[in-house]
Write a protein that holds these residues in place. Structure first.
Motif, short mmCIF file in Angstrom:
data_model
loop_
_atom_site.label_atom_id
_atom_site.label_comp_id
_atom_site.label_asym_id
_atom_site.label_seq_id
_atom_site.Cartn_x
_atom_site.Cartn_y
_atom_site.Cartn_z
N ILE A 127 23.24 27.63 38.73
CA ILE A 127 24.38 28.54 38.86
C ILE A 127 24.08 29.51 39.98
CG2 ILE A 127 25.81 30.24 37.69
CD1 ILE A 127 25.01 28.93 35.05
N ASN A 128 24.89 29.48 41.03
CA ASN A 128 24.60 30.27 42.22
C ASN A 128 24.88 31.75 42.02
OD1 ASN A 128 23.72 30.27 44.99
ND2 ASN A 128 25.82 30.74 45.56
N TYR A 164 25.27 34.36 38.97
CA TYR A 164 25.05 34.51 37.53
C TYR A 164 25.19 35.99 37.20
CZ TYR A 164 22.75 33.21 33.08
OH TYR A 164 22.47 32.94 31.76
N GLN A 192 20.79 34.32 39.94
CA GLN A 192 21.02 32.88 39.86
C GLN A 192 20.32 32.32 38.64
OE1 GLN A 192 19.27 31.79 43.66
NE2 GLN A 192 21.26 31.74 44.66
N LYS A 193 20.72 31.11 38.28
CA LYS A 193 20.04 30.41 37.19
C LYS A 193 19.56 29.06 37.69
CE LYS A 193 20.41 28.91 32.40
NZ LYS A 193 21.28 28.73 31.22
N GLU A 219 25.42 23.92 27.14
CA GLU A 219 25.96 24.60 28.32
C GLU A 219 27.29 23.97 28.71
OE1 GLU A 219 23.04 24.13 31.32
OE2 GLU A 219 21.58 25.48 30.38
N ASN A 246 30.07 24.30 31.96
CA ASN A 246 30.26 24.85 33.30
C ASN A 246 31.41 24.13 33.96
OD1 ASN A 246 29.96 26.04 35.81
ND2 ASN A 246 27.73 26.01 35.70
N LYS A 290 33.75 27.52 37.75
CA LYS A 290 33.04 28.80 37.79
C LYS A 290 33.11 29.58 36.47
CE LYS A 290 33.23 29.36 42.79
NZ LYS A 290 33.55 30.25 43.92
N ASN A 311 31.07 29.71 33.08
CA ASN A 311 29.81 29.29 32.50
C ASN A 311 29.70 29.84 31.08
OD1 ASN A 311 27.03 28.36 32.32
ND2 ASN A 311 26.47 30.51 32.56
N THR A 315 33.22 33.72 37.15
CA THR A 315 33.08 34.27 38.49
C THR A 315 34.18 33.74 39.38
OG1 THR A 315 31.60 32.48 39.20
CG2 THR A 315 30.58 34.46 38.27
N SER A 346 33.41 39.12 38.93
CA SER A 346 32.64 38.43 37.90
C SER A 346 32.78 39.23 36.61
CB SER A 346 31.17 38.31 38.30
OG SER A 346 30.40 37.75 37.25
#
Length: 845
Positions: free
Chosen positions: A186-187, A189, A195-196, A630, A632, A635, A637, A682, A687
């Motif tokens: 994830i760019n 977060y 980030q993740k 998870e 996703n 965008k 999450n 996001t 966000s």
């Protein structure tokens, strides 16, 4: 609104134009020739190798045959000549050509000095100069060149692509090399810069950091508290509780140096300057077998590691401190990075300082608002870092680091001595952590690499407490000395599979010393522990599957004890939206902090480090497993993770009991289990997130009655909500709130609040941790504005407020015997920060 729509439409239009311009693809000349043969019903006579590597833009379809030939001659180093209406010959004008280029990094487009340029198969090579430029003459037109730089992805070009008849050298942009098999999942977060990764770890990139509620700088130890499962029950970064653990159960690394101290102002401000900290990785479970000694989490801070050969820096000031940092090129292969920060509180007492001071020193000997006005205090802190970067060549890097952290407090007291004379005496408290480190990275070939790491860490806390009324001097000292070495060897069989083999050695020594002048008393305890470890793991990442499995063997030489620690981290993608996550680990810890409320440091610092002895202080071990789902999509999450964690080998003395167990020697364990939930949406300009944790956390001490009771940091429900919005290009805001249960405490037995124990009167406590404080609530906000001060100088103004509603939160409660009535117990409440503003101004160049 109409104006905004117009601007958005214009930007989209411009973006579309730019995109169209940048995506024009060149066509291989061989394909162009085949097309022209059909178009004009002609034949080209040529050698295949002469055109094999050449690509051009297709000629205009409206061109005549002669116009087409002229176009081909202008775009290539070939000679196209029409023999008649049927045949066209193609010959090479020059068998060799001159090439040149400018090598740039992808992030700042800075010029890379010393990049390697290799002409494949003929042994010709060069490196880029101080401007990042290279040139080579007499290169075969059909040659291939490889451009590479340590830490970046290599690129290949044909000689023809780097030829320019006008001597305009081509810009060659090299992309930063991704960490092996550890791509970003994830760019963005929560906020830009967070980030993740695929392995579940959270990463903070301070250079790209956006903004979080209440913060004026990218402080990782504050930022991670927005994540589910991460709390600070007493609002201190020196007491971060990850999935129910204590702060000393977090392994904190700064450029591979183990740190034993994390906060200024006794935990309210991070001790690590974020301006040269390039990346911070936080792992709660399923960590690499490379790491141990943190049974709750790993916080791994890494500074910038690439030589840019650009002089740059920055400076800033806020209502607590001022700082500066510089990146100084010394030679093409040598660079120095330095930073420093110091409090300004001894020069200027801001409202922020007053709030921090009152929060830190409440209920201690240090009281700024003494009713008798007979005390004065002076507190300051500073920290500094330096890093020397040396690239021997493309395959070998050497780095050397130093970090220093210092907190100092002087406390003067005026009072009557035992002979009724007025005296003024000064007490002092000094807290320091020094670290030195070095590492050698080597890329032996395309598959084999290694990293040799060494470090030395020294932590000191020293206090001299002079008590005027008894004419007594109490001195205390706690010292930690640790030396470590580690060798990591990576073997990459292909793009999907990587092996790690390593060895680690640590020698840790600790000293605890106490002396009293009247009556004279002295106690000194020293201990040393040696630890050897072998570790190995395999990491696999292909398509929808990520797998990391490792094993660590720890041998404690003093106890002749071997601990085996398996690790596992699996992520399986089920579809484009859904994935399953499984993590597990065994860990150990050989250092711990004991908490002493009587023999403390001026009433301010109550913790001191000690080594395990495998008897009354055993090696702490943890076993943890977690399973998550998870989602996703677009965008959005959403994560839900259940965890189960057992930590054995804790002692009553390192838990900080405020009840009848406070002075009891006992060993036990705690079990934490629960569910973590995070939803984060996001978009381009905003966000929004909500995180929630439900958990239960219980002690088990066989020798206590009752043997099982709630943990001191048992927070059953914790909710965090946040919102980040980029109002304009340079203006950002963030608003967020925290709501959680109050932590447990122990109250006295009603009607029988004290009891006699020999000559001492003690509080008669009820069942341990059977009560809870009122719920904790806090609203924070921040705003950030960036602008260009000069063409090459960027500036920013940041403002933040903690506890914007000035909520009256009690974060700790205990009792003590009433000195005026020994039959009563007095309730003591420690409060959280009230409304606390802060403002900063920064410049970067």
């Amino acid at each position: 609104m109409v104006l905004n729509k117009w601007l958005i439409s214009l930007l989209l239009c411009i973006g579309s134009i730019c995109y169209g311009q940048n995506t024009t693809k060149k066509t291989p000349l061989s394909e162009v020739i085949v097309s022209l043969e059909k178009q004009f019903n002609i034949k080209f006579s040529y050698a295949v190798e002469d055109v094999a590597t050449i690509k051009i833009d297709k000629p205009n379809a409206t061109f005549t045959l002669q116009e087409t030939i002229d176009y081909l001659n202008s775009k290539t180093l070939l000679n196209f000549k029409a023999l008649d209406d049927r045949y066209v010959t193609v010959s090479v004008l020059n068998k060799t050509i001159s090439v040149c280029g400018i090598v740039l990094s992808d992030e700042k487009k800075s010029r890379l000095v010393g990049a390697s340029v290799l002409v494949n198969n003929i042994g010709r090579s060069t490196i880029t100069d101080k401007n990042g430029t290279f040139s080579l003459q007499n290169i075969p037109i059909n040659a291939t060149l490889t451009i590479s730089y340590l830490g970046f992805e290599s690129r290949q070009f044909s000689a023809n692509e780097l030829f320019s008849a006008q001597n305009n050298c081509k810009d060659i942009v090299l992309s930063t090399k991704n960490e092996e098999l550890n791509q970003v999942l994830i760019n963005v977060y929560l906020t830009p810069g967070l980030q993740k990764y695929l392995d579940g770890s959270t990463v903070l990139n301070t250079k790209k950091f956006g903004i979080l509620p209440g913060l004026i700088e990218p402080d990782i130890l504050q930022s991670i508290q927005a994540l589910p499962g991460v709390e600070s029950t007493n609002e201190s970064i020196a007491n971060i509780n990850v999935r129910g653990g204590t702060n000393d159960q977090n392994l904190v690394l700064w450029d591979n140096i183990k740190m034993y101290h994390s906060g200024h102002f006794f935990g309210l401000i991070s001790a690590y300057n974020p301006n040269l900290t390039n990346k911070v990785i936080v792992g709660k479970n399923g960590t690499s077998a490379e790491y141990s000694d943190g049974v709750s989490s790993t916080i791994n801070m890494q500074t910038k590691d690439l030589i840019s050969n650009i002089f740059s820096g920055g400076a800033g000031i806020n209502l607590i401190s001022t700082d500066a940092f510089l990146e100084i090129p010394l030679t093409k292969k040598l660079e120095l990075h330095i930073s420093g920060r110091r409090s300004i509180t001894d020069l200027f007492k801001s409202p922020t300082y007053t709030k921090y001071f009152d929060r830190s020193f409440q209920d201690t000997e240090i009281n700024a608002d003494s009713d008798q006005n007979n005390t004065t205090s002076d507190f300051y802190f500073y920290d500094y870092t330096a890093k020397l970067l040396f690239d021997l060549n493309e395959k070998h890097q050497f780095r050397a680091n130093i970090i220093g952290i210092n907190n100092a407090l002087d406390y003067s007291e005026i009072g009557l001595s035992s002979s009724n004379e007025t005296q003024s005496k000064t007490s002092t408290l000094s807290q320091k952590n020094m670290g030195y480190g070095g590492n050698w990275k080597a890329q032996w070939n395309s598959k084999l690499s290694s990293n040799f790491i060494t470090y030395f860490s020294k932590y000191n806390i020293d206090a001299a407490d002079y008590r005027v009324e008894t004419d007594q001097l109490l001195t205390e000292a706690n010292e930690v000395l640790e030396t470590g070495a580690k060798l990591n060897t990576h073997y990459k069989t292909n793009d999907n599979l990587n092996f790690l083999f390593g060895y680690q050695f640590n020698e840790t020594g600790m000293l605890n010393q106490t002396t009293v002048s009247a009556p004279f008393y002295s106690s000194t305890i020293k201990d040393v522990l040696l630890n050897h470890a072998l570790f190995s793991e395999v990491e696999y990442n292909k398509k929808n599957t990520y797998l990391r499995v490792g094993l660590r063997l720890n041998y404690f030489q003093k106890f002749e004890k071997l601990l085996v620690e398996p690790r596992i981290n699996i992520r399986q993608k089920l579809s484009d939206q859904f994935a399953l996550k499984l993590e597990g680990e065994f860990k150990n810890q050989s250092t711990t902090q004991i908490v002493d409320f009587e023999d403390d440091f001026l009433g301010v610092e109550k913790r001191r480090w000690v080594l395990v002895n495998d008897k009354d202080i055993p090696i702490a071990t943890s076993k943890q497993g977690s399973f998550g789902v998870e989602f996703n999509n677009d965008k959005l999450n959403i994560e839900a993770t259940g965890f189960y964690k057992i930590v054995d080998g804790i002692t009553a003395s390192n838990q900080g009991f405020y009840n009848s167990f406070q002075y009891t020697t006992a060993n036990g364990s705690y079990t934490a289990k629960g569910l973590e939930f995070l939803a984060n949406k996001t978009a381009l300009h905003y966000s929004i997130w909500i995180s929630y944790t439900f958990s239960t956390n219980n002690y088990e001490f066989d020798t206590f009655t009752p043997s099982t009771f709630p943990n001191n940091v048992d927070i059953r429900h914790s909710l965090s909500i946040g919102f980040y919005y980029n109002i304009f290009k340079n203006l950002k805001i963030a608003i967020g709130g925290i709501y959680r249960n109050g932590q447990p405490y122990t109250k006295p037995i009603g009607g029988n609040e004290t009891e006699q124990n020999g000559n001492n009167t003690l509080v008669n406590y009820d069942s341990p941790n059977s009560e809870n404080l009122d719920d904790f609530m806090r609203l924070d906000a921040s705003i950030n504005y960036n602008f260009n001060l000069l063409k090459s100088i960027k500036a920013s103004v940041n403002a933040g407020v903690i506890n914007a509603t000035n909520q009256n939160n009690v974060i700790n409660r205990y009792y003590k015997v009433n000195p005026n009535n020994p039959n009563d117990a007095v309730q003591v409440d420690n409060k959280s920060l009230g409304l606390t503003p802060n403002v900063s101004f920064r410049v970067n160049f």
